[in-house]
Design a protein around this motif. Structure first.
Motif, mmCIF file in Angstrom:
data_model
loop_
_atom_site.group_PDB
_atom_site.id
_atom_site.type_symbol
_atom_site.label_atom_id
_atom_site.label_comp_id
_atom_site.label_asym_id
_atom_site.label_seq_id
_atom_site.Cartn_x
_atom_site.Cartn_y
_atom_site.Cartn_z
ATOM 1 N N SER A 23 41.672 61.758 80.622
ATOM 2 C CA SER A 23 42.552 62.692 81.328
ATOM 3 C C SER A 23 42.494 62.538 82.839
ATOM 4 O O SER A 23 41.473 62.140 83.404
ATOM 5 N N HIS A 24 43.608 62.881 83.474
ATOM 6 C CA HIS A 24 43.654 62.993 84.930
ATOM 7 C C HIS A 24 43.392 64.437 85.356
ATOM 8 O O HIS A 24 42.695 64.682 86.337
ATOM 9 N N ARG A 25 43.977 65.379 84.626
ATOM 10 C CA ARG A 25 43.709 66.802 84.823
ATOM 11 C C ARG A 25 43.369 67.428 83.480
ATOM 12 O O ARG A 25 43.735 66.901 82.424
ATOM 13 N N ALA B 209 53.199 59.416 79.562
ATOM 14 C CA ALA B 209 52.482 60.651 79.859
ATOM 15 C C ALA B 209 51.926 61.196 78.558
ATOM 16 O O ALA B 209 52.587 61.120 77.514
ATOM 17 N N GLN C 58 49.329 53.437 78.269
ATOM 18 C CA GLN C 58 49.749 54.264 79.403
ATOM 19 C C GLN C 58 49.915 53.418 80.660
ATOM 20 O O GLN C 58 50.892 53.569 81.405
ATOM 21 N N GLU D 41 50.958 60.631 83.614
ATOM 22 C CA GLU D 41 49.728 61.419 83.748
ATOM 23 C C GLU D 41 49.259 61.876 82.374
ATOM 24 O O GLU D 41 50.037 62.036 81.440
ATOM 25 N N THR D 42 47.948 62.090 82.257
ATOM 26 C CA THR D 42 47.361 62.677 81.056
ATOM 27 C C THR D 42 46.783 64.038 81.392
ATOM 28 O O THR D 42 45.930 64.150 82.277
ATOM 29 N N ASN E 205 53.118 65.406 84.943
ATOM 30 C CA ASN E 205 53.904 64.403 85.646
ATOM 31 C C ASN E 205 54.022 63.118 84.831
ATOM 32 O O ASN E 205 53.227 62.873 83.911
#
Length: 342
Positions: free
Chosen positions: A226-228, A211, A205, A46-47, A43
């Motif tokens: 990271s986010h995910r 992203a 970011q 996002e990372t 997204n």
């Protein structure tokens, strides 16, 4: 691009490298399946961290997404546009997607001044027509990554490794992209410099809404940024999960082993925590094993694992895992908490 649409969508991506024919009959011995059915989404802002052993296909995935590597099969959608068949040099997406390379010493032309290195993307896309605006743009990019504008007249050999990587980041930002693919951007730097580069990426970011597809070996760096996180093994993604959930309770046996190898600074915790040692060698990508590709090294392998290839199935909480241990008939086998370095 609609608000609910992913910035980047990769579906069943395959990148195979055919080997040259051999023998009198000139028969092909097959192809190296570097990436073999990878799917994920990313997204805006996002990372997504992409981790795994060397040779698992992380960098090839990044190059394929950037269209710098031919795609054997699958689909890549960026900002709502199918770019699978487009080439990096001619694709309309090229300005919106950039890359930061692993080696800050090899990715910068030693014969070019920083001014020319950072400004080259602007020149390629015809954004250097006004000399005054062009010079101001380069000075602004250097300032954005924490470098002084007067450094533009120096050559790469006059900078440290961390400064060179900042120059690489400034070059990637020149065309105001929405996605930057970071291929192990801190692995070639000293530990004391890695934090500085990671902080620069994080600040950019937050300020620009970038992203990142962040490819790395260092799980501590991946956790920080990271986010995910997506975990790859032998050309496949075996698990995707939100960062905290993955580190708190990894589901796939390979992820559990990977996280258990991360040292913990506390000696008491280090002695007490569970260590998972994976036996054997990584199979060849030329002839991957049938069924689950990890079954030859998995301590929980079952007869089914040798025959059936587990799909990457969606679970609650935004998680996905490719493992027969977490299908309906084996739900009693739960995740193993693994303590890792903060």
């Amino acid at each position: 691009m609609p608000d609910n649409q992913a910035l980047l969508q990769v579906d069943d991506l395959k990148v195979h490298f055919p080997l040259p024919p051999k023998g009198i009959l000139r028969q092909s011995p097959g192809a190296v399946k570097a990436v073999d059915g990878v799917s994920f989404s990313l997204n805006a802002g996002e990372t997504l961290g992409l981790v795994g052993e060397s040779g698992c296909g992380k960098s090839t995935t990044g190059l394929a997404v950037l269209r710098m590597q031919p795609v054997t099969a699958g689909r890549i959608t960026f900002e709502g546009q199918d770019i699978t068949a487009q080439q990096a040099r001619t694709g309309t997406f090229r300005r919106r997607m950039q890359m930061v390379y692993q080696d800050p010493y090899g990715s910068l032309n030693p014969r070019m001044k920083v001014r020319d290195l950072v400004g080259e993307p602007l020149q390629v896309h015809g954004m250097d027509k006004n000399p005054g605006e062009y010079q101001d743009r380069i000075a602004g990019l250097l300032k954005t990554v924490g470098l002084l504008p007067d450094m533009a007249d120096r050559y790469p050999h006059e900078f440290s490794g961390g400064q060179r990587q900042r120059i690489g980041i400034a070059r990637a930002l020149a065309l105001e992209p929405s996605l930057i693919i970071c291929d192990e951007p801190v692995s070639a730097l000293d530990v004391s410099i890695q934090a500085q580069v990671v902080n620069v990426l994080q600040e950019l970011q937050e300020r620009l809404g970038l992203a990142y597809l962040f490819i790395a070996h260092d799980l501590a760096v991946v956790r920080h940024l990271s986010h995910r996180i997506a975990v790859m093994y032998l050309g496949r993604i075996v698990e995707i999960a939100p960062r905290d959930e993955l580190y708190r309770a990894p589901l796939h046996p390979y992820t559990q082993a990977l996280l258990s190898a991360v040292p913990v600074a506390d000696p008491v915790v280090e002695r007490a925590r569970q260590r998972i040692v994976v036996q054997g060698e990584v199979p060849s990508a030329l002839k991957p094993p049938p069924g689950c590709r990890f079954h030859t090294r998995c301590p929980h392998a079952m007869p089914q694992c040798k025959v059936d290839d587990p799909p990457l199935q969606q679970l609650d909480g935004g998680r996905a895992v490719a493992c027969h241990l977490h299908t309906g008939q084996h739900t009693s086998l739960h995740s193993i908490p693994v303590k890792v370095a903060a």
